[in-house]
Design an enzyme around this catalytic site. Sequence first.
Site, PDB file in Angstrom:
ATOM      1  N   TYR A   1      -7.513  27.159 -45.838  1.00  0.00           N
ATOM      2  CA  TYR A   1      -6.126  26.374 -45.961  1.00  0.00           C
ATOM      3  C   TYR A   1      -6.107  24.596 -46.417  1.00  0.00           C
ATOM      4  O   TYR A   1      -5.597  24.297 -46.774  1.00  0.00           O
ATOM      5  CB  TYR A   1      -5.239  26.232 -44.371  1.00  0.00           C
TER       6      TYR A   1
ATOM      7  N   PHE B   1       1.924  28.784 -31.932  1.00  0.00           N
ATOM      8  CA  PHE B   1       3.084  29.414 -32.399  1.00  0.00           C
ATOM      9  C   PHE B   1       2.630  29.591 -33.862  1.00  0.00           C
ATOM     10  O   PHE B   1       1.218  30.060 -34.479  1.00  0.00           O
ATOM     11  CB  PHE B   1       3.435  27.588 -33.148  1.00  0.00           C
TER      12      PHE B   1
HETATM   13  C1  LIG Z   1      -4.643  35.489 -46.249  1.00  0.00           C
HETATM   14  C2  LIG Z   1      -3.605  35.552 -46.933  1.00  0.00           C
HETATM   15  C3  LIG Z   1      -2.248  34.773 -46.774  1.00  0.00           C
HETATM   16  C4  LIG Z   1      -4.058  35.624 -48.356  1.00  0.00           C
HETATM   17  O1  LIG Z   1      -3.005  35.472 -49.017  1.00  0.00           O
HETATM   18  P1  LIG Z   1      -3.186  35.681 -50.965  1.00  0.00           P
HETATM   19  O2  LIG Z   1      -1.925  35.962 -51.845  1.00  0.00           O
HETATM   20  O3  LIG Z   1      -4.012  37.000 -51.454  1.00  0.00           O
HETATM   21  O4  LIG Z   1      -3.764  34.452 -51.948  1.00  0.00           O
HETATM   22  P2  LIG Z   1      -4.014  33.990 -52.996  1.00  0.00           P
HETATM   23  O5  LIG Z   1      -4.219  35.305 -53.898  1.00  0.00           O
HETATM   24  O6  LIG Z   1      -3.131  33.543 -53.554  1.00  0.00           O
HETATM   25  O7  LIG Z   1      -5.142  33.485 -52.692  1.00  0.00           O
HETATM   26  C5  LIG Z   1      -5.492  32.043 -52.606  1.00  0.00           C
HETATM   27  C6  LIG Z   1      -7.004  31.355 -52.788  1.00  0.00           C
HETATM   28  O8  LIG Z   1      -7.506  31.478 -51.024  1.00  0.00           O
HETATM   29  C7  LIG Z   1      -7.961  32.658 -51.780  1.00  0.00           C
HETATM   30  N1  LIG Z   1      -8.542  33.669 -49.976  1.00  0.00           N
HETATM   31  C8  LIG Z   1      -7.225  34.428 -50.299  1.00  0.00           C
HETATM   32  N2  LIG Z   1      -7.554  35.147 -49.187  1.00  0.00           N
HETATM   33  C9  LIG Z   1      -9.106  34.334 -48.725  1.00  0.00           C
HETATM   34  C10 LIG Z   1      -9.284  34.692 -47.521  1.00  0.00           C
HETATM   35  N3  LIG Z   1      -9.011  35.791 -46.461  1.00  0.00           N
HETATM   36  N4  LIG Z   1     -10.412  34.354 -47.172  1.00  0.00           N
HETATM   37  C11 LIG Z   1     -11.183  33.120 -47.633  1.00  0.00           C
HETATM   38  N5  LIG Z   1     -10.554  33.267 -48.806  1.00  0.00           N
HETATM   39  C12 LIG Z   1      -9.056  33.619 -49.577  1.00  0.00           C
HETATM   40  C13 LIG Z   1      -8.542  33.513 -53.060  1.00  0.00           C
HETATM   41  O9  LIG Z   1      -9.585  33.883 -53.205  1.00  0.00           O
HETATM   42  C14 LIG Z   1      -8.059  31.871 -53.429  1.00  0.00           C
HETATM   43  O10 LIG Z   1      -8.997  31.519 -54.221  1.00  0.00           O
HETATM   44  P3  LIG Z   1      -9.270  30.479 -55.572  1.00  0.00           P
HETATM   45  O11 LIG Z   1      -7.791  29.587 -54.768  1.00  0.00           O
HETATM   46  O12 LIG Z   1     -10.344  29.891 -55.432  1.00  0.00           O
HETATM   47  O13 LIG Z   1      -8.841  31.533 -56.250  1.00  0.00           O
HETATM   48  C15 LIG Z   1      -3.488  37.078 -47.602  1.00  0.00           C
HETATM   49  O14 LIG Z   1      -4.641  37.358 -47.105  1.00  0.00           O
HETATM   50  C16 LIG Z   1      -3.344  37.558 -45.580  1.00  0.00           C
HETATM   51  O15 LIG Z   1      -1.486  38.310 -45.443  1.00  0.00           O
HETATM   52  N6  LIG Z   1      -4.112  37.915 -45.051  1.00  0.00           N
HETATM   53  C17 LIG Z   1      -3.779  38.575 -43.793  1.00  0.00           C
HETATM   54  C18 LIG Z   1      -2.964  37.777 -42.698  1.00  0.00           C
HETATM   55  C19 LIG Z   1      -3.319  36.324 -42.979  1.00  0.00           C
HETATM   56  O16 LIG Z   1      -4.503  36.087 -42.532  1.00  0.00           O
HETATM   57  N7  LIG Z   1      -2.142  35.629 -42.919  1.00  0.00           N
HETATM   58  C20 LIG Z   1      -3.105  34.062 -42.693  1.00  0.00           C
HETATM   59  C21 LIG Z   1      -2.000  34.579 -40.449  1.00  0.00           C
HETATM   60  S1  LIG Z   1      -2.935  32.080 -40.416  1.00  0.00           S
END
Ligand SMILES: CC(C)(COP(=O)(O)OP(=O)(O)OC[C@H]1O[C@@H](n2cnc3c(N)ncnc32)[C@H](O)[C@@H]1OP(=O)(O)O)[C@@H](O)C(=O)NCCC(=O)NCCS
Length: 406
Positions: free
Chosen positions: A124, A406
């Site tokens: 984030y 939350f």
């Molecule tokens: C975490 C999550 C929401 C990321 O969604 P995503 O659509 O794959 O993310 P994006 O493709 O938009 O990536 C955005 C950036 O974050 C990075 N990123 C994405 N997931 C990441 C992770 N788990 N850890 C570290 N970096 C991550 C990407 O490499 C990318 O980096 P960049 O901007 O330098 O290119 C998704 O993997 C997910 O749903 N994970 C499981 C549930 C979860 O953890 N939800 C969050 C709850 S608080």
Amino acid sequence: MNDLVFRPIAEGERRAVHRLLAEALHASPPDDKGWELVGPSFPADRTLAAFDGDAPVGMASSFATAIAVPGGKTLPAAAVDGVAVRADHTRRGVVTTLLSEQLRDCVRRGDLIAALHASEATIYGRFGYGAATTGQNLRIITSRAALRPEVPVTGRVRLLDPAEAVGRVPELYRRIGLTRPGMIQRPELWWPAYHDRLVRDGGGDHRVAVHIGPDGENGYAVFRTTDQRTPDDPGRGALLEVRDLHAADPGAAAGLWRFLIGLDLVAEISAPMRPADEPLRALVTDARAVQVTGMEDHIWVRLLDAGAALAARTYREAPAVVLGLEDRLLPENTGSYRITADGATRTGASAQLRVDAEVLAMLYLGEWRASTLAAAGRITVVDPAALVDADELFRTDVRPWCGTYF
Ligand SMILES: CC(C)(COP(=O)(O)OP(=O)(O)OC[C@H]1O[C@@H](n2cnc3c(N)ncnc32)[C@H](O)[C@@H]1OP(=O)(O)O)[C@@H](O)C(=O)NCCC(=O)NCCS
């Protein structure tokens, strides 16, 4: 990406989007009975999703709340309570689009701050959220943890039955108020999913104790106990887990801890995410009976309107400092802010310290010192004398803490 549609969800899509969230977090989606309790806490309003055809493959939701900031004001805020991308659609920018659009949506709604609990600490910051509170996880060995005799007794404790707990705890939380920066108001839709279902007859396994002081109820604890006896260890006491504990004053807090620690047949207490400065170790006769098993980032915040949010909190007495902010996702926030003991205003003056949105969020509630972040290379220091002043200006009397899941 090109074939995905990003839009607010419709009423009839709530359950499918909630299922997507549960699966991404490796939780079981609720059955019909569970959905009756969880569903009202998951309204369509404020939920954005990415659709591949009719199927939701990404979502970001929030609910409207207010957050306490240093000095005691409460600001309109978005509590971001769900972020997920379906496993076969990750790493294609879905969450980037959703969170960027969500920030804009929150700004349009008039929220000054967004807050969330981060599943991972690396996601984030790029969206301008900063780890703004710390919680300590406590383990208490009850056989060694009696409260010191000089801790005053200011009331008594009563256990509520489940129906009473559902009705009374929300009112009590409201009455206790937001006593630390970072605490949030709990809207009506928060309670069914995060409280009622834990304490309700027939499914809930949590109990609620209230503290009654000279002027009435002034604190409560939601907790559950688990029998840990085994055939090999028949004398092993139960584990007590504290889910939610709030008190209007130190006497009520001590009274609740005295009650929990004194419960018969309980061997240990687990109390996750307590305030980092909660004085439990000072309250008991054997300070080592209270062990800190972890310190974790708790809520992350994001300033949506940096000028209004900076102006709303108070600062301690110190010479003024000019902070230069660069906000990539909300560029209207980019600029210089003069922080003084009398308040904060935009200025044309050149910056003494340069921060990005994530670092400003880390400073905002008072959790981090500017000098610590500068030592880590997170602040560009133009004028080194400004660091010690920034430390003092942003310092708070109590550690910020949220205390609401939350
Ligand atoms: C975490 C999550 C929401 C990321 O969604 P995503 O659509 O794959 O993310 P994006 O493709 O938009 O990536 C955005 C950036 O974050 C990075 N990123 C994405 N997931 C990441 C992770 N788990 N850890 C570290 N970096 C991550 C990407 O490499 C990318 O980096 P960049 O901007 O330098 O290119 C998704 O993997 C997910 O749903 N994970 C499981 C549930 C979860 O953890 N939800 C969050 C709850 S608080």
